[in-house]
Scaffold this motif. Structure first.
Motif, PDB file in Angstrom:
ATOM      1  N   ARG A  37     -13.523  -6.925  -3.660  1.00 10.66           N
ATOM      2  CA  ARG A  37     -12.292  -7.425  -3.400  1.00 10.66           C
ATOM      3  C   ARG A  37     -11.459  -6.277  -2.679  1.00 10.66           C
ATOM      4  O   ARG A  37     -10.798  -6.537  -1.564  1.00 10.66           O
ATOM      5  CB  ARG A  37     -11.567  -7.867  -4.700  1.00 10.66           C
ATOM      6  CG  ARG A  37     -12.053  -9.046  -5.188  1.00 10.66           C
ATOM      7  CD  ARG A  37     -11.178  -9.566  -6.244  1.00 10.66           C
ATOM      8  NE  ARG A  37     -11.188  -8.862  -7.337  1.00 10.66           N
ATOM      9  CZ  ARG A  37     -10.255  -8.775  -8.486  1.00 10.66           C
ATOM     10  NH1 ARG A  37      -9.538  -9.784  -8.356  1.00 10.66           N
ATOM     11  NH2 ARG A  37     -10.312  -7.881  -9.360  1.00 10.66           N
ATOM     12  N   ASN A  38     -11.578  -5.050  -3.136  1.00 13.06           N
ATOM     13  CA  ASN A  38     -10.587  -4.127  -2.736  1.00 13.06           C
ATOM     14  C   ASN A  38     -11.516  -2.666  -2.287  1.00 13.06           C
ATOM     15  O   ASN A  38     -12.490  -2.354  -3.076  1.00 13.06           O
ATOM     16  CB  ASN A  38      -9.677  -3.616  -3.447  1.00 13.06           C
ATOM     17  CG  ASN A  38      -8.776  -4.965  -3.950  1.00 13.06           C
ATOM     18  OD1 ASN A  38      -8.348  -5.811  -3.225  1.00 13.06           O
ATOM     19  ND2 ASN A  38      -8.407  -5.220  -5.127  1.00 13.06           N
TER      20      ASN A  38
ATOM     21  N   ARG B 213      -8.280  -6.663   0.156  1.00 10.27           N
ATOM     22  CA  ARG B 213      -9.238  -7.632   0.873  1.00 10.27           C
ATOM     23  C   ARG B 213      -8.144  -8.425   1.698  1.00 10.27           C
ATOM     24  O   ARG B 213      -7.148  -9.142   1.302  1.00 10.27           O
ATOM     25  CB  ARG B 213     -10.077  -8.459  -0.035  1.00 10.27           C
ATOM     26  CG  ARG B 213     -10.923  -9.197   0.677  1.00 10.27           C
ATOM     27  CD  ARG B 213     -11.827  -9.993  -0.216  1.00 10.27           C
ATOM     28  NE  ARG B 213     -11.076 -10.912  -0.922  1.00 10.27           N
ATOM     29  CZ  ARG B 213     -11.828 -11.647  -2.087  1.00 10.27           C
ATOM     30  NH1 ARG B 213     -13.096 -11.746  -2.169  1.00 10.27           N
ATOM     31  NH2 ARG B 213     -10.810 -12.548  -2.814  1.00 10.27           N
TER      32      ARG B 213
ATOM     33  N   ASP C  79      -3.845  -7.709   6.366  1.00  7.81           N
ATOM     34  CA  ASP C  79      -4.321  -6.770   5.455  1.00  7.81           C
ATOM     35  C   ASP C  79      -3.091  -5.751   4.902  1.00  7.81           C
ATOM     36  O   ASP C  79      -2.317  -5.724   5.556  1.00  7.81           O
ATOM     37  CB  ASP C  79      -5.483  -5.928   5.714  1.00  7.81           C
ATOM     38  CG  ASP C  79      -5.339  -5.048   7.081  1.00  7.81           C
ATOM     39  OD1 ASP C  79      -4.059  -5.182   7.236  1.00  7.81           O
ATOM     40  OD2 ASP C  79      -6.201  -4.680   7.462  1.00  7.81           O
TER      41      ASP C  79
END
Length: 252
Positions: free
Chosen positions: A35-36, A54, A106
């Motif tokens: 995710r990150n 993300r 983002d």
């Protein structure tokens, strides 16, 4: 790009912004998650930790653009709130957002990179860790302090509290801050807040005993409620995992 800095230091801020702009090619990888992504870099002898969130799905691109604060903004503002309330968290340095006319792209959250001695997770996997019970009791007092100040850390889970030992003067720092609520917490909400931390009944017993000492609440009631909330959380968690596994099987 939207740019918000915590420090009034143009040289530092310019270097931090340069790191954000060149995030894909610069810095040292700390965590490359699904995710990150988290990278570190050094600016003026300070190690910076930058979390790149993300890109959200199509619906959330619109929601974050017009109706909801980004995870980076919430992380930054919640970190400042914690600082103002004398709750440990890595020092916030800024947040950054890329947006289009109609969509959110983002975001990045920059903070101090702490070299902690351990996280709460180590307490759940190594019961022979030196001063295990003393650390667990100190963590419980820290959690009670959060509750007394009306800070409901919704991601109060094993990896999200960094611990510095300091020769027995334990210090705790919250990370992964983008999900919080603020306001008076009733008894059940407090116990639910502690339900994601461990599956071990022995740890719940120690935490219940310490929470009773500092709160004045009945120890048996604390244990029974905390243990039930823990079991309920585990059931929901494993049910969700089973469902995801079935969905993945059907898709394949």
């Amino acid at each position: 790009m939207k740019k918000v800095f915590a420090l009034d230091n143009k040289t530092f801020n310019d270097q931090l912004l340069d790191f954000i702009i060149n995030f894909k090619s610069e810095g040292d990888m700390f965590n490359d998650g699904d995710r990150n992504v988290i990278k570190t870099n050094t600016i003026d002898d300070v190690t910076i930790n930058v979390k790149s969130f993300r890109t959200p799905n199509l619906v959330n691109k619109f929601v974050y653009r017009f109706f909801r604060k980004s995870k980076a903004q919430r992380s930054f503002e919640y970190a400042q709130y914690l600082e103002n309330n004398d709750i440990g968290t890595p020092k916030p340095y800024g947040y950054f957002e890329n947006t289009g006319i109609l969509s959110f792209e983002d975001s990045y959250y920059a903070s101090e990179h702490l070299q902690a001695d351990l996280t709460y997770r180590e307490l759940t996997t190594n019961f022979k860790y030196p001063n295990h019970e003393a650390i667990l009791r100190a963590f419980t007092r820290f959690s009670y302090q959060l509750h007394q100040k009306g800070i409901n850390f919704l991601d109060h889970s094993p990896g999200n509290t960094l611990i510095e030992l300091n020769n027995g003067n334990y210090k705790f720092y919250l990370v992964d801050l983008n999900r919080m609520k603020f306001g008076e917490m009733d008894f059940k909400t407090r116990m639910k807040n502690l339900s994601k931390l461990t599956i071990h009944e022995s740890m719940i017993k120690v935490m219940s005993n310490e929470y009773a000492k500092v709160s004045g609440e009945d120890e048996i009631q604390i244990f029974n409620t905390m243990w039930k909330e823990t079991q309920d959380f585990q059931e929901r968690y494993h049910r969700k995992k089973r469902l995801k596994k079935k969905l993945k099987f059907w898709k394949n």
